[in-house]
Scaffold this motif. Sequence first.
Motif, short mmCIF file in Angstrom:
data_model
loop_
_atom_site.label_atom_id
_atom_site.label_comp_id
_atom_site.label_asym_id
_atom_site.label_seq_id
_atom_site.Cartn_x
_atom_site.Cartn_y
_atom_site.Cartn_z
N GLU A 101 -12.81 -5.96 -37.28
CA GLU A 101 -14.03 -5.38 -36.71
C GLU A 101 -13.80 -5.03 -35.24
O GLU A 101 -14.27 -3.99 -34.76
CB GLU A 101 -15.20 -6.35 -36.86
N ALA A 102 -13.06 -5.87 -34.53
CA ALA A 102 -12.76 -5.58 -33.12
C ALA A 102 -12.00 -4.27 -32.99
O ALA A 102 -12.31 -3.44 -32.12
CB ALA A 102 -11.96 -6.73 -32.52
N TYR A 103 -11.02 -4.07 -33.85
CA TYR A 103 -10.26 -2.81 -33.81
C TYR A 103 -11.17 -1.62 -34.09
O TYR A 103 -11.06 -0.58 -33.45
CB TYR A 103 -9.11 -2.84 -34.82
N ARG A 104 -12.09 -1.78 -35.04
CA ARG A 104 -13.02 -0.70 -35.37
C ARG A 104 -13.92 -0.40 -34.17
O ARG A 104 -14.16 0.77 -33.84
CB ARG A 104 -13.87 -1.09 -36.58
N LEU A 105 -14.40 -1.43 -33.50
CA LEU A 105 -15.26 -1.24 -32.34
C LEU A 105 -14.52 -0.52 -31.21
O LEU A 105 -15.05 0.42 -30.60
CB LEU A 105 -15.79 -2.59 -31.84
N VAL A 106 -13.29 -0.95 -30.94
CA VAL A 106 -12.51 -0.31 -29.88
C VAL A 106 -12.27 1.16 -30.22
O VAL A 106 -12.45 2.04 -29.37
CB VAL A 106 -11.17 -1.06 -29.65
#
Length: 125
Positions: A101-106
Amino acid sequence: MTESWVIVGEASSPVPPEAAAHALRARLDAGHGETWLTSANGRSLGLVTNGERALVMLLADEDDPGEHAVDPGAGGVGDGYVLANGQRDRYPDEDTVPLAEAYRLVEHVLRTGDWPLGAPRAVDR
């Protein structure tokens, strides 16, 4: 025009949104649990990970406490978040998100300049 973002301390080439997850994974594989990106507009996007979850922060400028992604209802506290200066931190799981999810947000912030609609976040200002 969309903002361009570069990884602090690396080549000055902007990171394309579609390459963000790959660049962050490569840094993690090289032992860098903390990554900061800066935009041409002076904003900063930070990610600190323990390899499973990540604290993702978006700051308007260097004096801004900013905002960070949250995972409402997540229980527990994670450790193993190693900062660039060697400090080891612990964060409540509700203040972090799963790494995917962090990668998607970034990627979304790099693509649009803002959080995805509906992405929970805490404003620290």
